[in-house]
Write a protein that holds these residues in place. Structure first.
Motif, mmCIF file in Angstrom:
data_model
loop_
_atom_site.group_PDB
_atom_site.id
_atom_site.type_symbol
_atom_site.label_atom_id
_atom_site.label_comp_id
_atom_site.label_asym_id
_atom_site.label_seq_id
_atom_site.Cartn_x
_atom_site.Cartn_y
_atom_site.Cartn_z
ATOM 1 N N ASP A 206 4.712 -3.925 4.394
ATOM 2 C CA ASP A 206 3.482 -3.593 5.112
ATOM 3 C C ASP A 206 3.770 -3.302 6.586
ATOM 4 O O ASP A 206 4.870 -3.540 7.081
ATOM 5 C CB ASP A 206 2.485 -4.754 4.991
ATOM 6 N N GLY B 298 -5.198 -2.851 0.425
ATOM 7 C CA GLY B 298 -5.488 -3.442 1.732
ATOM 8 C C GLY B 298 -5.330 -4.950 1.656
ATOM 9 O O GLY B 298 -5.070 -5.496 0.565
ATOM 10 N N SER B 299 -5.458 -5.628 2.807
ATOM 11 C CA SER B 299 -5.262 -7.082 2.875
ATOM 12 C C SER B 299 -4.031 -7.511 2.084
ATOM 13 O O SER B 299 -4.062 -8.464 1.314
ATOM 14 C CB SER B 299 -6.488 -7.823 2.351
ATOM 15 N N ILE B 300 -2.943 -6.791 2.306
ATOM 16 C CA ILE B 300 -1.708 -6.984 1.522
ATOM 17 C C ILE B 300 -1.164 -8.411 1.675
ATOM 18 O O ILE B 300 -0.543 -8.957 0.766
ATOM 19 C CB ILE B 300 -0.623 -5.962 1.975
ATOM 20 N N GLU B 301 -1.418 -9.015 2.867
ATOM 21 C CA GLU B 301 -0.889 -10.348 3.151
ATOM 22 C C GLU B 301 -1.361 -11.395 2.158
ATOM 23 O O GLU B 301 -0.779 -12.470 2.043
ATOM 24 C CB GLU B 301 -1.266 -10.773 4.583
ATOM 25 N N VAL C 170 3.498 -3.974 10.496
ATOM 26 C CA VAL C 170 3.337 -5.080 11.437
ATOM 27 C C VAL C 170 3.164 -4.472 12.813
ATOM 28 O O VAL C 170 3.999 -3.678 13.257
ATOM 29 C CB VAL C 170 4.574 -6.010 11.435
ATOM 30 N N GLU C 171 2.046 -4.833 13.468
ATOM 31 C CA GLU C 171 1.836 -4.298 14.809
ATOM 32 C C GLU C 171 2.022 -5.429 15.806
ATOM 33 O O GLU C 171 3.067 -5.572 16.416
ATOM 34 C CB GLU C 171 0.449 -3.669 14.899
ATOM 35 N N THR C 172 1.023 -6.297 15.947
ATOM 36 C CA THR C 172 1.178 -7.427 16.872
ATOM 37 C C THR C 172 1.821 -8.628 16.180
ATOM 38 O O THR C 172 2.319 -9.531 16.841
ATOM 39 C CB THR C 172 -0.201 -7.877 17.384
ATOM 40 N N GLY C 173 1.760 -8.666 14.868
ATOM 41 C CA GLY C 173 2.293 -9.807 14.112
ATOM 42 C C GLY C 173 1.268 -10.897 13.891
ATOM 43 O O GLY C 173 1.560 -11.909 13.235
ATOM 44 N N SER C 174 0.056 -10.724 14.419
ATOM 45 C CA SER C 174 -0.905 -11.837 14.299
ATOM 46 C C SER C 174 -1.430 -12.043 12.878
ATOM 47 O O SER C 174 -1.671 -13.178 12.483
ATOM 48 C CB SER C 174 -2.036 -11.732 15.316
ATOM 49 N N LYS D 201 0.857 -1.177 0.000
ATOM 50 C CA LYS D 201 0.000 0.000 0.000
ATOM 51 C C LYS D 201 0.907 1.245 0.000
ATOM 52 O O LYS D 201 0.442 2.361 -0.090
ATOM 53 C CB LYS D 201 -0.798 -0.038 1.320
HETATM 54 C C1 PRP Z 1 -2.806 -3.438 9.019
HETATM 55 C C2 PRP Z 1 -1.594 -3.948 8.257
HETATM 56 C C3 PRP Z 1 -1.588 -5.407 8.561
HETATM 57 C C4 PRP Z 1 -2.125 -5.462 9.976
HETATM 58 C C5 PRP Z 1 -0.991 -5.603 10.940
HETATM 59 O O1 PRP Z 1 -3.927 -3.667 8.257
HETATM 60 O O2 PRP Z 1 -1.705 -3.662 6.875
HETATM 61 O O3 PRP Z 1 -2.425 -6.108 7.693
HETATM 62 O O4 PRP Z 1 -2.820 -4.227 10.217
HETATM 63 O O5 PRP Z 1 -1.440 -5.723 12.272
HETATM 64 P P1 PRP Z 1 -1.041 -6.954 13.197
HETATM 65 O O6 PRP Z 1 0.469 -7.126 13.065
HETATM 66 O O7 PRP Z 1 -1.430 -6.520 14.564
HETATM 67 O O8 PRP Z 1 -1.771 -8.161 12.746
HETATM 68 P P2 PRP Z 1 -5.327 -2.990 8.542
HETATM 69 O O9 PRP Z 1 -6.040 -3.745 9.591
HETATM 70 O O10 PRP Z 1 -5.121 -1.533 8.783
HETATM 71 O O11 PRP Z 1 -6.135 -3.195 7.171
HETATM 72 P P3 PRP Z 1 -5.718 -3.312 5.663
HETATM 73 O O12 PRP Z 1 -5.320 -4.715 5.442
HETATM 74 O O13 PRP Z 1 -6.950 -2.949 4.935
HETATM 75 O O14 PRP Z 1 -4.587 -2.344 5.396
#
Ligand code: PRP
Length: 219
Positions: free
Chosen positions: A164, A148-151, A166-170, A124
């Motif tokens: 992208d 979004g949903s880049i994973e 990474v916050e908690t990594g979950s 993104k």
């Molecule tokens: C963000 C980011 C990751 C996720 C990371 O997405 O793009 O997908 O949060 O967080 P985590 O490490 O705690 O799992 P977001 O929820 O903002 O939505 P998006 O996929 O639409 O960008």
């Protein structure tokens, strides 16, 4: 004749960041009651007494409002500041909204990051990805912009890796992906319009120093 105080305008990032920002502002005596109504669809709020105005915008638009002076001050994630590359001053790290910008993918993609073959990177944040791969790593890659949903990208074969947050990594864990490289650390930042910084220097620096005191106290 006494100079009339003009309104100072804040552009806040709609959602969780705006909520956290107002919680912090309350600690320095700045509040905006109308903003607390969870059902409200209102986008702009005024504190008449302190001559402050707040509006809620989408993250990537916050630096735009601040660059053009439609807002004097903005609160937005560092990721967005980097990506947008606007002419604004980044003046304070608020310490919340902490996360990391990373290159992620399946473990099997690790070796391809060190080779010279052309890989595809979904993100993104094409500006951040380009700067990282081209300028810091000297690696030519093909960048694919997603919203979004880049994973999903490496799972369905659109790209070898992603850039992208990474916050908690979950999200990564639940989708069988890992952090391969870290690009930078992120958090919510205060940005200021350069002209406002000169014209309203006293009010703005006063506000920033009070915010800084609260942040430092909280450690
Ligand atoms: C963000 C980011 C990751 C996720 C990371 O997405 O793009 O997908 O949060 O967080 P985590 O490490 O705690 O799992 P977001 O929820 O903002 O939505 P998006 O996929 O639409 O960008």
């Amino acid at each position: 004749m006494e100079k009339e105080t003009r309104y100072l305008t804040f552009a806040l990032t709609k959602g969780r960041l705006a909520k956290k920002t107002m919680e912090l502002f309350e600690q320095i005596g700045i509040s905006c009651e109308e903003m607390k109504d969870p059902d409200s669809r209102k986008l702009i709020f005024v504190n008449e007494e302190l001559k402050l105005r707040f509006f809620l915008a989408k993250g990537p638009d916050v630096p735009t409002y601040v660059e053009y002076g439609a807002a004097d001050i903005g609160v937005v994630g560092r990721d967005t500041i980097q990506e947008e590359g606007r002419k604004i001053h980044e003046v304070l790290d608020l310490g919340f909204g902490k996360c990391r910008m990373c290159v992620c993918g399946p473990e099997s993609a690790r070796q391809r990051l060190n080779g010279q073959e052309l890989i595809r990177v979904a993100t993104k944040y094409p500006g951040i990805a380009k700067d990282y791969f081209y300028n810091r790593k000297n690696q030519t890659v093909e960048i694919i912009k997603l919203n979004g949903s880049i994973e999903l990208a490496p799972i369905v074969g659109l790209a070898e890796v992603i850039v992208d947050i990474v916050e908690t990594g979950s999200t990564l864990r639940e989708n069988g992906l890992v952090v391969l490289e870290e690009i930078c650390e992120l958090s919510a930042r205060v940005v200021v319009n350069p002209v406002s910084m000169r014209m309203e220097n006293e009010r703005i620096t006063g506000l920033l120093s009070r915010l800084n005191d609260v942040i430092t106290q909280e450690g």
